[in-house]
Write an enzyme that holds these catalytic residues in place. Structure first.
Site, PDB file in Angstrom:
ATOM      1  N   ARG A  94       3.813   0.575  -7.427  1.00  0.00           N
ATOM      2  CA  ARG A  94       4.426   0.142  -8.696  1.00  0.00           C
ATOM      3  C   ARG A  94       3.989   1.085  -9.805  1.00  0.00           C
ATOM      4  O   ARG A  94       3.751   0.667 -10.942  1.00  0.00           O
ATOM      5  CB  ARG A  94       4.004  -1.279  -9.034  1.00  0.00           C
ATOM      6  N   LYS A 114       2.180   2.479 -14.941  1.00  0.00           N
ATOM      7  CA  LYS A 114       1.963   1.361 -14.012  1.00  0.00           C
ATOM      8  C   LYS A 114       2.956   0.260 -14.351  1.00  0.00           C
ATOM      9  O   LYS A 114       2.988  -0.200 -15.496  1.00  0.00           O
ATOM     10  CB  LYS A 114       0.522   0.870 -14.179  1.00  0.00           C
ATOM     11  N   GLY A 127       7.522  -3.714  -7.624  1.00  0.00           N
ATOM     12  CA  GLY A 127       7.220  -2.488  -8.371  1.00  0.00           C
ATOM     13  C   GLY A 127       7.029  -2.695  -9.863  1.00  0.00           C
ATOM     14  O   GLY A 127       6.856  -1.729 -10.608  1.00  0.00           O
ATOM     15  N   ARG A 177      -1.053   5.089 -18.597  1.00  0.00           N
ATOM     16  CA  ARG A 177      -2.495   5.178 -18.372  1.00  0.00           C
ATOM     17  C   ARG A 177      -2.942   6.633 -18.283  1.00  0.00           C
ATOM     18  O   ARG A 177      -2.260   7.458 -17.691  1.00  0.00           O
ATOM     19  CB  ARG A 177      -2.806   4.438 -17.074  1.00  0.00           C
ATOM     20  N   ASP A 253      -9.517   1.709  -2.615  1.00  0.00           N
ATOM     21  CA  ASP A 253      -8.417   2.341  -3.358  1.00  0.00           C
ATOM     22  C   ASP A 253      -8.592   2.168  -4.861  1.00  0.00           C
ATOM     23  O   ASP A 253      -7.864   2.779  -5.643  1.00  0.00           O
ATOM     24  CB  ASP A 253      -7.057   1.776  -2.913  1.00  0.00           C
ATOM     25  N   ASN A 254      -9.544   1.339  -5.254  1.00  0.00           N
ATOM     26  CA  ASN A 254      -9.812   1.143  -6.683  1.00  0.00           C
ATOM     27  C   ASN A 254     -11.128   1.808  -7.096  1.00  0.00           C
ATOM     28  O   ASN A 254     -11.762   1.384  -8.059  1.00  0.00           O
ATOM     29  CB  ASN A 254      -9.849  -0.352  -7.023  1.00  0.00           C
TER      30      ASN A 254
HETATM   31  P1  AMP Z   1      -3.837  -3.120  -6.907  1.00  0.00           P
HETATM   32  O1  AMP Z   1      -3.990  -4.586  -6.723  1.00  0.00           O
HETATM   33  O2  AMP Z   1      -3.231  -2.748  -8.208  1.00  0.00           O
HETATM   34  O3  AMP Z   1      -5.081  -2.343  -6.632  1.00  0.00           O
HETATM   35  O4  AMP Z   1      -2.753  -2.664  -5.828  1.00  0.00           O
HETATM   36  C1  AMP Z   1      -2.948  -2.641  -4.441  1.00  0.00           C
HETATM   37  C2  AMP Z   1      -1.699  -2.117  -3.776  1.00  0.00           C
HETATM   38  O5  AMP Z   1      -0.611  -3.023  -3.943  1.00  0.00           O
HETATM   39  C3  AMP Z   1      -1.209  -0.789  -4.329  1.00  0.00           C
HETATM   40  O6  AMP Z   1      -0.663  -0.047  -3.268  1.00  0.00           O
HETATM   41  C4  AMP Z   1      -0.143  -1.216  -5.304  1.00  0.00           C
HETATM   42  O7  AMP Z   1       0.785  -0.185  -5.560  1.00  0.00           O
HETATM   43  C5  AMP Z   1       0.490  -2.385  -4.579  1.00  0.00           C
HETATM   44  N1  AMP Z   1       1.152  -3.320  -5.502  1.00  0.00           N
HETATM   45  C6  AMP Z   1       0.559  -4.184  -6.337  1.00  0.00           C
HETATM   46  N2  AMP Z   1       1.478  -4.880  -7.035  1.00  0.00           N
HETATM   47  C7  AMP Z   1       2.694  -4.449  -6.640  1.00  0.00           C
HETATM   48  C8  AMP Z   1       4.035  -4.772  -6.994  1.00  0.00           C
HETATM   49  N3  AMP Z   1       4.334  -5.682  -7.913  1.00  0.00           N
HETATM   50  N4  AMP Z   1       5.025  -4.102  -6.363  1.00  0.00           N
HETATM   51  C9  AMP Z   1       4.748  -3.173  -5.445  1.00  0.00           C
HETATM   52  N5  AMP Z   1       3.522  -2.822  -5.070  1.00  0.00           N
HETATM   53  C10 AMP Z   1       2.482  -3.452  -5.652  1.00  0.00           C
HETATM   54 MG    MG Z   2      -5.303  -0.461  -7.323  1.00  0.00          MG
END
Ligand code: AMP
Ligand code: MG
Length: 493
Positions: A94, A114, A127, A177, A253-254
């Site tokens: 996303r 983002k 996304g 960001r 990943d974070n």
């Molecule tokens: P995060 O929780 O931001 O660290 O995201 C973990 C993974 O989930 C990453 O690959 C993000 O791109 C994906 N992700 C989180 N929210 C969405 C969303 N609304 N649509 C698509 N991918 C998402």
């Molecule tokens: Mg993340």
């Protein structure tokens, strides 16, 4: 005021040098891009014209609705351990990287969006992002920056004119960001998990050129890269713990290679001191509890080390593992030294005494289970340099432990060759009075959902200078009212 569209002098090394590490991808067009927040100081630092960003074209650019000239928009590939389980393909689901800008200090910074729509990495997701989590990330990042903690930062927050379904219809939003880079531990894992050692090496070389260019010619540069990341993360984690920050989703990943805090989802600052504090609604096992964060960081760094082992010694895996393990084993001492250094500052100590570690640990023990507001405690303690401790003792449910500790602290202050007022002053420069109190953040985000950003502006204004007490801001310095109840936060999706 100008109506000229913004000019972004992009230089896109990630796109140019790392083909195969991403998918070229544009943001989704949205009906009504509108910037609700623009970080003028940061725009200036990036040598961007803030007035030009604040135009309809600027808003379209910063929400992904229209790619700026010179951008090379792309979705980055990465993997990651989420709550301990490995996902081989996460990636920007996303988000997109628009490109890189060179800031006023000559530093390369990513401009990334983002919430800019689906990408090939989206899996089931839409996304998109909504206003609450976008503003939360804005507020948290700016606070961390003001606190002197390495972090990605928000350049802008824009609404899209869409309504997005998140347990009801919420205003769609995009966060623009800025980061030193978006290379994560998970970026290495993506290629390592596929056995693509050449790509891991290419990424490591890129990371070294970008973050540790002095290592470029070093014979053991990959081992040294690992050591640098370990040292940056030890420093970062000490700063989180010292200020009472709980990230909430310390998945690999974070975690960045740069050492910046990234991905503010269900994060929060402690109110009462509690090593077991968890705010995230999805962290049921308490894996990412406040007090566990340094251990988790070390675990994540071990995952990075595994990726780098084939580079560290391509001919002798045992030797590479031994070298990498040796670096990883330094993490606890690095962390503790950084934490102690910060704790000395919080306690007003400018000199070093080898008993300081015991003094600092004894304080944490005395605070445990006492329902003491972590932030307010240190500000109160600064007022005790010339007092008897009774005001601060009153913050404890049972103050026996604190009173005992207090006499040791007073004796230790005797060894400081400084005036009481100076000690108190330097304590106030190390201990914020204003943090993003959970109830204040929620209040601002709730109001923003209906299109009113007054409280968000006010909160950002207060948090810009977290160390200086100002009259009229008492409501930002105290704990939540009792009826606020236990706090839970939700992932920023
Ligand atoms: P995060 O929780 O931001 O660290 O995201 C973990 C993974 O989930 C990453 O690959 C993000 O791109 C994906 N992700 C989180 N929210 C969405 C969303 N609304 N649509 C698509 N991918 C998402
Ligand atoms: Mg993340």
């Amino acid at each position: 005021m100008t109506t000229q569209p913004p000019v972004f002098p992009f230089d896109n090394t990630y796109a140019r040098e790392l083909r195969g590490f991403y998918v070229p991808w544009e943001g989704a067009e949205v009906p009504a891009p509108f910037l609700v927040l623009l970080n003028k100081d940061l725009a200036e630092e990036l040598q961007l014209d803030a007035d030009a960003l604040n135009t309809p074209v600027g808003a379209a650019n910063l929400t992904g609705s229209r790619s700026p000239d010179g951008a090379a928009p792309l979705a980055q590939a990465y993997a990651g351990h989420q709550f301990g389980g490995f996902s081989p393909q996460l990636g920007d689901g996303r988000a997109i990287l628009l490109g890189e800008l060179i800031d006023r200090h000559g530093k390369r910074r990513d401009l990334h969006l983002k919430g800019s729509g689906r990408t090939p990495f989206s899996r089931g997701g839409d996304g998109k992002a909504v206003i609450g989590p976008v503003l939360r990330e804005y507020i948290m990042g700016e606070t961390m920056h003001a606190l002197g903690i390495p972090t990605t930062r928000a350049l802008a927050a824009g609404t899209t004119g869409e309504l997005i379904d998140r347990e009801g219809a919420k205003p769609g939003a995009v966060l623009a960001r800025i980061a030193s880079s978006h290379i994560r531990v998970g970026t290495f894992q993506f290629f390592a998990a596929r056995g693509e050692t050449d790509k891991v090496r290419q990424l490591a070389d890129y990371a070294i050129a970008r973050h540790d260019p002095d290592l470029t010619e070093a014979a053991d540069k990959y081992l040294q890269l690992l050591a640098r990341v370990i040292s940056r993360q030890a420093d970062l984690l000490s700063k989180w713990v010292l200020v009472g920050f709980v990230h909430g989703v310390m998945n690999t990943d974070n975690m960045t290679i740069s050492g910046e805090t990234i991905d503010y989802g269900p994060c929060a600052f402690l109110d009462t001191y509690d090593p077991d504090a968890v705010f995230s609604s999805i962290d049921e096992g308490g894996r990412y509890a406040y007090g566990k964060q340094p251990l988790i960081a070390q675990w994540n760094l071990a995952r990075l080390a595994e990726c780098l082992v084939p580079l560290i010694n391509p001919d002798d895996a045992d030797d590479a593992v031994r070298l990498a393990t040796n670096e990883l084993n330094k993490f606890p001492a690095l962390y503790q030294a950084a934490w102690l250094d910060g704790m000395r500052k919080k306690l007003g100590l400018a000199t070093e005494d080898h008993h300081d570690i015991d003094l600092a640990n004894a304080l944490m023990d005395a605070m445990k289970g006492q329902n003491v507001d972590y932030t307010a405690f240190f500000r109160s303690l600064a007022r005790e340099v010339e007092a008897d401790g009774s005001t601060t003792a009153a913050l404890f449910a049972d103050s026996t432990g604190f009173e005992h500790w207090f006499s040791h602290w007073k004796a230790r202050l005797e060894k400081e060759d400084a005036k009481a007022a100076d000690i108190a002053n330097r304590m106030n420069q190390a201990n914020p009075i204003y943090i993003p109190r959970n109830h204040k953040v929620e209040e601002a985000l709730a109001e923003a959902q209906s299109g009113n950003y007054e409280r968000t502006h006010k909160l950002l204004d207060v948090l810009k200078d977290p160390f200086t007490e100002r009259s009229g801001l008492e409501a930002y310095a105290g704990p939540a009212p009792d009826d606020f109840g236990p706090y839970r936060t939700f992932c920023g999706t």
